[in-house]
Design a protein around this motif. Structure first.
Motif, PDB file in Angstrom:
ATOM      1  N   GLY A  57      -6.670  -2.190  -3.684  1.00 44.79           N
ATOM      2  CA  GLY A  57      -7.070  -3.650  -4.081  1.00 44.79           C
ATOM      3  C   GLY A  57      -5.870  -4.310  -3.327  1.00 44.79           C
ATOM      4  N   ALA A  58      -4.466  -3.156  -3.960  1.00 49.48           N
ATOM      5  CA  ALA A  58      -3.364  -4.551  -2.964  1.00 49.48           C
ATOM      6  C   ALA A  58      -3.557  -3.868  -1.830  1.00 49.48           C
ATOM      7  CB  ALA A  58      -2.105  -3.459  -3.475  1.00 49.48           C
ATOM      8  N   PHE A  59      -3.759  -3.358  -1.086  1.00 53.16           N
ATOM      9  CA  PHE A  59      -4.224  -2.680   0.323  1.00 53.16           C
ATOM     10  C   PHE A  59      -5.509  -2.964   0.879  1.00 53.16           C
ATOM     11  CE2 PHE A  59      -5.941  -0.045   4.447  1.00 53.16           C
ATOM     12  CZ  PHE A  59      -4.545   0.249   4.489  1.00 53.16           C
ATOM     13  N   LEU A  60      -6.421  -3.769   0.212  1.00 51.35           N
ATOM     14  CA  LEU A  60      -7.353  -3.958   1.714  1.00 51.35           C
ATOM     15  C   LEU A  60      -6.633  -5.721   1.430  1.00 51.35           C
ATOM     16  CD1 LEU A  60     -10.403  -2.969  -0.767  1.00 51.35           C
ATOM     17  CD2 LEU A  60     -10.169  -2.868   1.847  1.00 51.35           C
ATOM     18  N   ALA A  61      -6.219  -6.328   0.300  1.00 52.59           N
ATOM     19  CA  ALA A  61      -5.585  -7.592   0.439  1.00 52.59           C
ATOM     20  C   ALA A  61      -4.429  -8.149   1.950  1.00 52.59           C
ATOM     21  CB  ALA A  61      -5.005  -7.935  -0.914  1.00 52.59           C
ATOM     22  N   ALA A  62      -3.659  -6.860   1.592  1.00 52.50           N
ATOM     23  CA  ALA A  62      -2.168  -6.667   2.587  1.00 52.50           C
ATOM     24  C   ALA A  62      -3.482  -6.757   3.849  1.00 52.50           C
ATOM     25  CB  ALA A  62      -1.773  -5.493   2.490  1.00 52.50           C
ATOM     26  N   ALA A  63      -4.319  -6.032   4.130  1.00 50.83           N
ATOM     27  CA  ALA A  63      -5.432  -5.369   5.038  1.00 50.83           C
ATOM     28  C   ALA A  63      -5.685  -7.246   5.789  1.00 50.83           C
ATOM     29  CB  ALA A  63      -6.460  -4.716   5.367  1.00 50.83           C
ATOM     30  N   VAL A  64      -6.367  -7.632   4.632  1.00 51.29           N
ATOM     31  CA  VAL A  64      -6.906  -9.219   4.795  1.00 51.29           C
ATOM     32  C   VAL A  64      -6.022  -9.928   5.663  1.00 51.29           C
ATOM     33  CG1 VAL A  64      -8.417 -10.790   3.988  1.00 51.29           C
ATOM     34  CG2 VAL A  64      -8.972  -9.022   3.324  1.00 51.29           C
ATOM     35  N   LEU A  65      -4.908 -10.686   4.836  1.00 49.68           N
ATOM     36  CA  LEU A  65      -3.654 -11.291   5.009  1.00 49.68           C
ATOM     37  C   LEU A  65      -3.284 -10.996   6.456  1.00 49.68           C
ATOM     38  CD1 LEU A  65      -1.510 -10.839   2.056  1.00 49.68           C
ATOM     39  CD2 LEU A  65      -2.639 -12.994   2.825  1.00 49.68           C
ATOM     40  N   TYR A  66      -3.526  -9.661   6.807  1.00 54.51           N
ATOM     41  CA  TYR A  66      -2.753  -9.166   8.327  1.00 54.51           C
ATOM     42  C   TYR A  66      -4.076  -9.450   9.435  1.00 54.51           C
ATOM     43  CZ  TYR A  66      -0.997  -7.140  12.739  1.00 54.51           C
ATOM     44  OH  TYR A  66      -0.665  -6.581  13.438  1.00 54.51           O
ATOM     45  N   GLY A  67      -5.467  -9.798   8.840  1.00 51.11           N
ATOM     46  CA  GLY A  67      -6.024 -10.057  10.227  1.00 51.11           C
ATOM     47  C   GLY A  67      -5.782 -11.608   9.993  1.00 51.11           C
ATOM     48  N   LEU A  68      -5.465 -12.160   8.642  1.00 52.94           N
ATOM     49  CA  LEU A  68      -5.136 -13.760   8.706  1.00 52.94           C
ATOM     50  C   LEU A  68      -4.096 -13.921  10.020  1.00 52.94           C
ATOM     51  CD1 LEU A  68      -6.569 -14.846   5.554  1.00 52.94           C
ATOM     52  CD2 LEU A  68      -7.725 -15.283   7.955  1.00 52.94           C
ATOM     53  N   PHE A  69      -3.154 -13.867   9.840  1.00 50.17           N
ATOM     54  CA  PHE A  69      -2.005 -14.002  10.818  1.00 50.17           C
ATOM     55  C   PHE A  69      -1.348 -13.354  11.181  1.00 50.17           C
ATOM     56  CE2 PHE A  69      -2.642 -15.582   6.010  1.00 50.17           C
ATOM     57  CZ  PHE A  69      -1.790 -17.313   5.971  1.00 50.17           C
TER      58      PHE A  69
ATOM     59  N   SER B 178      -1.776 -12.744  14.887  1.00 48.66           N
ATOM     60  CA  SER B 178      -1.868 -13.749  15.773  1.00 48.66           C
ATOM     61  C   SER B 178      -0.665 -14.769  15.885  1.00 48.66           C
ATOM     62  CB  SER B 178      -2.455 -14.875  16.144  1.00 48.66           C
ATOM     63  OG  SER B 178      -2.869 -15.589  15.702  1.00 48.66           O
ATOM     64  N   SER B 179      -0.087 -15.322  14.027  1.00 50.96           N
ATOM     65  CA  SER B 179       0.618 -15.870  13.800  1.00 50.96           C
ATOM     66  C   SER B 179       2.337 -14.993  13.677  1.00 50.96           C
ATOM     67  CB  SER B 179       0.470 -16.446  12.296  1.00 50.96           C
ATOM     68  OG  SER B 179      -0.300 -17.146  12.935  1.00 50.96           O
ATOM     69  N   ILE B 180       2.423 -13.873  13.560  1.00 48.76           N
ATOM     70  CA  ILE B 180       3.173 -13.087  12.859  1.00 48.76           C
ATOM     71  C   ILE B 180       3.337 -12.794  14.691  1.00 48.76           C
ATOM     72  CG2 ILE B 180       3.899 -10.698  12.457  1.00 48.76           C
ATOM     73  CD1 ILE B 180       1.449 -10.749  10.102  1.00 48.76           C
ATOM     74  N   ALA B 181       2.618 -12.712  15.531  1.00 48.51           N
ATOM     75  CA  ALA B 181       2.698 -11.675  17.291  1.00 48.51           C
ATOM     76  C   ALA B 181       3.766 -13.236  17.606  1.00 48.51           C
ATOM     77  CB  ALA B 181       1.438 -11.733  17.848  1.00 48.51           C
ATOM     78  N   HIS B 182       2.808 -14.568  17.117  1.00 54.17           N
ATOM     79  CA  HIS B 182       4.009 -15.469  17.797  1.00 54.17           C
ATOM     80  C   HIS B 182       5.135 -15.918  16.901  1.00 54.17           C
ATOM     81  CE1 HIS B 182       4.102 -19.139  19.739  1.00 54.17           C
ATOM     82  NE2 HIS B 182       4.734 -19.667  18.471  1.00 54.17           N
ATOM     83  N   TYR B 183       5.100 -15.766  16.204  1.00 52.99           N
ATOM     84  CA  TYR B 183       6.556 -15.609  15.234  1.00 52.99           C
ATOM     85  C   TYR B 183       7.393 -14.814  15.977  1.00 52.99           C
ATOM     86  CZ  TYR B 183       9.863 -15.930  11.377  1.00 52.99           C
ATOM     87  OH  TYR B 183      11.619 -15.407  10.951  1.00 52.99           O
ATOM     88  N   GLU B 184       7.011 -13.147  16.185  1.00 51.21           N
ATOM     89  CA  GLU B 184       7.742 -12.381  16.731  1.00 51.21           C
ATOM     90  C   GLU B 184       8.166 -12.371  18.258  1.00 51.21           C
ATOM     91  OE1 GLU B 184       6.920  -8.847  14.281  1.00 51.21           O
ATOM     92  OE2 GLU B 184       5.332  -8.627  16.111  1.00 51.21           O
ATOM     93  N   SER B 185       7.136 -13.568  18.840  1.00 50.86           N
ATOM     94  CA  SER B 185       7.755 -13.687  20.341  1.00 50.86           C
ATOM     95  C   SER B 185       8.823 -14.347  20.602  1.00 50.86           C
ATOM     96  CB  SER B 185       6.537 -14.151  21.307  1.00 50.86           C
ATOM     97  OG  SER B 185       6.739 -14.270  22.705  1.00 50.86           O
ATOM     98  N   VAL B 186       8.572 -15.687  19.558  1.00 53.17           N
ATOM     99  CA  VAL B 186       9.538 -16.993  19.636  1.00 53.17           C
ATOM    100  C   VAL B 186      10.719 -16.188  19.331  1.00 53.17           C
ATOM    101  CG1 VAL B 186      10.160 -18.713  18.994  1.00 53.17           C
ATOM    102  CG2 VAL B 186       8.104 -18.758  19.673  1.00 53.17           C
ATOM    103  N   ASN B 187      11.129 -15.331  18.164  1.00 54.49           N
ATOM    104  CA  ASN B 187      12.297 -14.879  17.921  1.00 54.49           C
ATOM    105  C   ASN B 187      12.911 -13.755  18.274  1.00 54.49           C
ATOM    106  OD1 ASN B 187      12.941 -16.750  15.300  1.00 54.49           O
ATOM    107  ND2 ASN B 187      10.562 -16.197  15.308  1.00 54.49           N
TER     108      ASN B 187
END
Length: 633
Positions: A94-106, A108-117
């Protein structure tokens, strides 16, 4: 995996998913968008995540949602240890699936944050984004971090035990317990998080951390000294949970139990009180020994009984007679009971039979709950349990099941927790002329209402007395074994239920017991005994008397065993399709239990019309029998 195990698995999986999705989601939006300012806001979201996850899934499983909590529960015998691997798998998944869903949602935002910083994923700098999934302890040593996680989890598990322990007279209502557990998590995070980010839960850390590793963070997902994350975030919570389990079970719980008995108004060191308590316990032990000998060694069949108190003359309805034909004659011959306490509408339900004896009622109910349901038979007598178990395989085949949906446990009905019957895990508790045998009936009823789910039903037949029995008769081994010596005075039964929070119960049927034995009549002939079938529900909405709110109930005729009418009690007989005025308590019993899907209840409690004229409307025969019995027709 049977239906019960599927429920537990899905409950833990869904609950842990919700917990991690909400909690890690709060961390993610804080890192990426600065949506929350400060530790407290994130801690509050984690607290509510735990609360909501427990509320959402505790009807399916025990809602541990944490491998450390499950281990502590198993070690302290608060859950069946055989369920532990399944709980762990569900929690980590359950914890792994939740992390996977969160990663799917964010993603592009994570990639943008890493690029900007200017962060390259997989380098040490990418810990800044990896911490959305796993925890880190950059400011303290591994030993300090391990200790912090262990202490935090110790406090969490200790308080969970305190909030759910029946012996704790100060615990909150069951409906509020998830809220207080959530607030406990929030408080601990506020203190421990500056050191380790406060995982307190191996599944919450390891599964999302694994997802981060798979998603490209690589060594940044596991940057600590070799296996440091495992020591801190897996072994730390397990160690803290085990320590809390030991301290609470061995030190605190015995003190709570003693304090509950004495209600805090007498000194525990008072020698006269201790002596009296010891004598009471010794008498109870002697009674149990006498009863075990009577049923285990003296009685070989119904013919050995001296009265008809433990033998039911009730005729079974047709659907039960058909099941009886599939049950081995030996089981029926050696079974003792004073009624037929088997309510309708049991398909797919979890049922516990208290004092199952040779298992007749367990096997009857097994056929009613179906392959997806589950029945637990409990009895203190080794001989009875062994007899019931030897028929398990044959009866499973006779019912056409691919695996047994019933099990038998040797133990005392005063301590169901010890044999692994968990809080809020049972839909229906039944008992057939056994509770009268217990020397501690209040504890029996407390245990019943502990294991029942909200809206769960207690449905039992037993012997009651029209007056209190003298002590020498209560201790008579023959009267005890014949279900007479332990018979409760009916008004004391009412008071007892009231003490544990059940304000209303219903009498389904009642008949006067004919002793038919001169020796027994000489001993106890001045007391009138009744065999009664009673139902009660675990509902906090019941009032101590019937009140009128103008509510109307209509039976839909959808219970398979009761197509034409449904008998709630001796004065509520609902004909299919015919509306009936009901009191507030009856409306709750019909709408807030498993019967809710079979009734249409109109009205609520906003307008009060005074006391409801509720009471038995049936004629009684001269010997005290109700003019109907517990049958669906």
């Amino acid at each position: 995996m049977n239906m019960i195990n599927r429920r537990h698995f899905l409950g833990e999986l869904i609950g842990t998913f919700m917990l991690v999705f909400f909690g890690c989601g709060a961390v993610a939006v804080t890192v990426l968008f600065s949506s929350h300012v400060g530790l407290f806001q994130v801690a509050v979201i984690w607290g509510f995540a735990v609360t909501l996850a427990i509320y959402a899934t505790r009807h399916l499983s025990c809602a541990h949602l944490n491998p450390a909590v499950s281990l502590a529960m198993a070690v302290s015998k608060r859950m069946n240890v055989r369920l532990l691997p399944m709980y762990w798998i569900a929690q980590f998944l359950g914890a792994f699936l939740a992390a996977a869903v969160l990663y799917g949602l964010f993603a592009s935002s994570i990639a943008h944050y890493e690029s900007v910083n200017g962060i390259m994923r997989g380098t040490h700098a990418s810990v800044a984004t990896a911490k959305m999934f796993g925890e880190y302890y950059p400011n303290v040593t591994t030993l300090v971090a391990f200790t912090a996680e262990a202490v935090g989890t110790f406090l969490l598990v200790f308080l969970i035990f305190s909030l759910t322990e029946g012996c704790n007279v100060g615990r909150p209502d069951d409906a509020l317990t998830p809220f207080f557990i959530g607030m406990t998590v929030m408080t601990i995070i506020c203190i421990i998080a500056p050191l380790t980010q406060a995982a307190l839960n191996p599944a919450r850390d390891l599964s999302p951390r694994l997802l981060a590793w798979l998603a490209g963070w690589g060594k940044a997902a596991f940057p600590d000294e070799p296996w440091g994350f495992l020591e801190v975030y897996v072994f730390g919570p397990f160690a803290g949970g085990l320590a809390a389990s030991w301290v609470f079970t061995k030190v605190i719980q015995p003190l709570m139990a003693n304090n509950k008995v004495q209600a805090g108004c007498k000194c525990l060191n008072d020698r006269s009180s201790e002596k009296k308590r010891w004598v009471t316990m010794q008498i109870a032990a002697d009674k149990l020994t006498a009863i075990k000998d009577y049923y285990g060694k003296i009685l070989k069949s119904k013919k050995d009984l001296k009265t008809d108190a433990c033998c039911s003359p009730d005729s079974f309805p047709e659907y039960l007679r058909k099941i009886m034909e599939k049950i081995d004659d030996e089981i029926i011959e050696k079974f003792y009971g004073c009624g037929s306490p088997i309510p309708p509408g049991l398909e797919g339900r979890a049922v516990v039979d208290l004092g199952c004896g040779t298992g007749r009622d367990v096997y009857l109910v097994s056929a009613l709950v179906g392959q997806e349901g589950h029945v637990i038979g409990v009895d203190m007598t080794d001989e009875q349990i062994m007899f019931a178990q030897k028929h398990l395989e044959a009866q499973t085949k006779r019912f056409g099941y691919s695996y047994p949906n019933m099990e038998f446990k040797q133990g005392y009905i005063e301590n169901l927790q010890k044999i692994g019957v968990e809080n809020n895990s049972v839909d229906v508790a039944i008992s057939n002329c056994v509770i009268n045998l217990s020397p501690d009936k209040k504890t029996v009823f407390e245990e019943i209402f502990r294991v029942l789910k909200r809206g769960g039903e207690l449905y039992f037949s037993d012997i009651f007395a029209g007056r209190r029995l003298p002590e020498h008769l209560q201790a008579d081994p023959v009267l005890l074994g014949e279900c007479l010596g332990g018979a409760l005075y009916i008004e004391d039964f009412r008071r007892l239920l009231r003490e544990i929070g059940c304000l209303d119960y219903r009498v389904v049927s009642k008949r006067k017991v004919n002793l038919n034995n001169p020796e027994v009549e000489t001993k106890v002939g001045m007391v009138d005994f009744y065999s009664m079938t009673i139902r009660a529900f675990k509902l906090e909405t019941l009032e101590d008397i019937c009140e009128d709110y103008g509510q109307v109930a209509t039976y839909l005729g959808t219970i398979p065993e009761c197509p034409h009418q449904f008998i709630l009690d001796d004065h509520h007989i609902f004909q299919t399709g015919r509306p009936m005025l009901v009191c507030g308590n009856t409306a709750s019993m019909l709408s807030e239990t498993r019967y809710g899907q079979h009734f249409k209840v109109l009205g609520d409690r906003r307008t009060h019309f005074g006391k409801f004229p509720c009471g038995p409307s049936m004629a009684k025969t001269e010997d005290g029998d109700s003019s109907t019995s517990c049958k669906c027709i």
